[in-house]
Enzyme design. Sequence first.
Site, PDB file in Angstrom:
ATOM      1  CB  VAL A   1      -0.694  23.364 -10.262  1.00 42.60           C
ATOM      2  CG1 VAL A   1      -0.645  21.883  -9.885  1.00 42.60           C
ATOM      3  CG2 VAL A   1       0.203  24.170  -9.333  1.00 42.60           C
TER       4      VAL A   1
ATOM      5  CE  LYS B   1       2.012  25.345   1.888  1.00 45.19           C
ATOM      6  NZ  LYS B   1       3.158  26.029   1.261  1.00 45.19           N
TER       7      LYS B   1
END
Length: 430
Positions: free
Chosen positions: A17, A207
């Site tokens: 990333v 999450k």
Amino acid sequence: MMRTRPLKVALLGCGVVGSEVARIMTTHADDLAARIGAPVELAGVAVRRPSRVREGIPADLVTTDATALVKRGDIDVVVEVIGGIEPARTLITTAFEHGASVVSANKALLAQDGAALHAAAEDHGKDLYYEAAVAGAIPLIRPLRESLAGDKVNRVLGIVNGTTNFILDKMDNTGAGYQEALDEATALGYAEADPTADVEGFDAAAKAAILAGIAFHTRVRLDDVYREGMTEVTAADFRSAKEMGCTIKLLAICERAADGGSVTARVHPAMIPLTHPLASVRGAYNAVFVESDAAGQLMFYGPGAGGSPTASAVLGDLVAVCRNRLNGATGPGESAYAALPVSPMGEVVTRYHISLDVADKPGVLAQVATVFAEHGVSIDTVRQQGKDGEASLVVVTHRASDASLTGTVEALRKLDTVRGVASIMRVEGE
């Protein structure tokens, strides 16, 4: 008029990333400057292995001293993509203390210590943005905390882990067993060498904690989320699901109680009808279904992981934070005013699909039905198949609490005619 002095960005982590973030910052520099109103400059990159060649990143920007980088004082924004709890937590709070706002993709840290990080950001008048922490490139955090800020969200139901969805989709479409599907996911790079965080639901649970906290204006920690992995899902479960017109997904489910007085957050495999929009989510994609009073039903869909998709979410936050910086303002912080209690899993009410191995003789069905009735669990449908003295009995219930279903199963195991409980799965999305 564009400001000529650049906004300086420190990048913590330069893996899949981080390297994409650096690449996009470089290749789209002019566009980013036009959108922000000032140029952005990559002022330093903290890594663990400085000897590794990083294309497009000048060697003089690379450092192993992340602490010194965030303490420089001239850094406007710190982008944290190293993951984990420490040293990320200390680096983020240090960044706030030395005048920088923070963009993070760290779901584990936010799920565990989000309240403390938000408090630190507020104490120092800085931003904490983390769109990339949930569902990769899919815009989800910002719609929940900004676009739906005037609405009442009642439920968030979603597939938030691409690895598990790939595995379950493979099992559904090909009849493969769990291990065979996992092996393919690993070979294709969807699953890590150690897939525990994905297949046991830890990733999705982090999450879910973040989504529940934002949706219900309540602090929800990782420890508040019920978690059940998908390693016990079998090809037989998929056959049963198909007979019901369903498929199986690993779902993150965040719900407000019907009376509005509490919330729940959970992650587990579940059967969902093929008519539900989430049933058509294939491969490694993510999708989240949001239900609110005024907006009704909304669905957010797209790639939930990977270098470029996640970097896209990071850069979106970077632009927003830089704009705030130029305007001398900060964006939305934590909203936890509701402070609703988080109910335990035992109080969650849903439908259940229970598969039993039983003796193939008269009276078995009556015995099983009696146990369900004694525990207050209403039966919707029953299907029985028998051969050579053995049989399978599939029971689908009406809505019942997890606690009452647990008591029912414990009682069923004590019956001489019940050889075993082959599987128990919740039925959602109806």
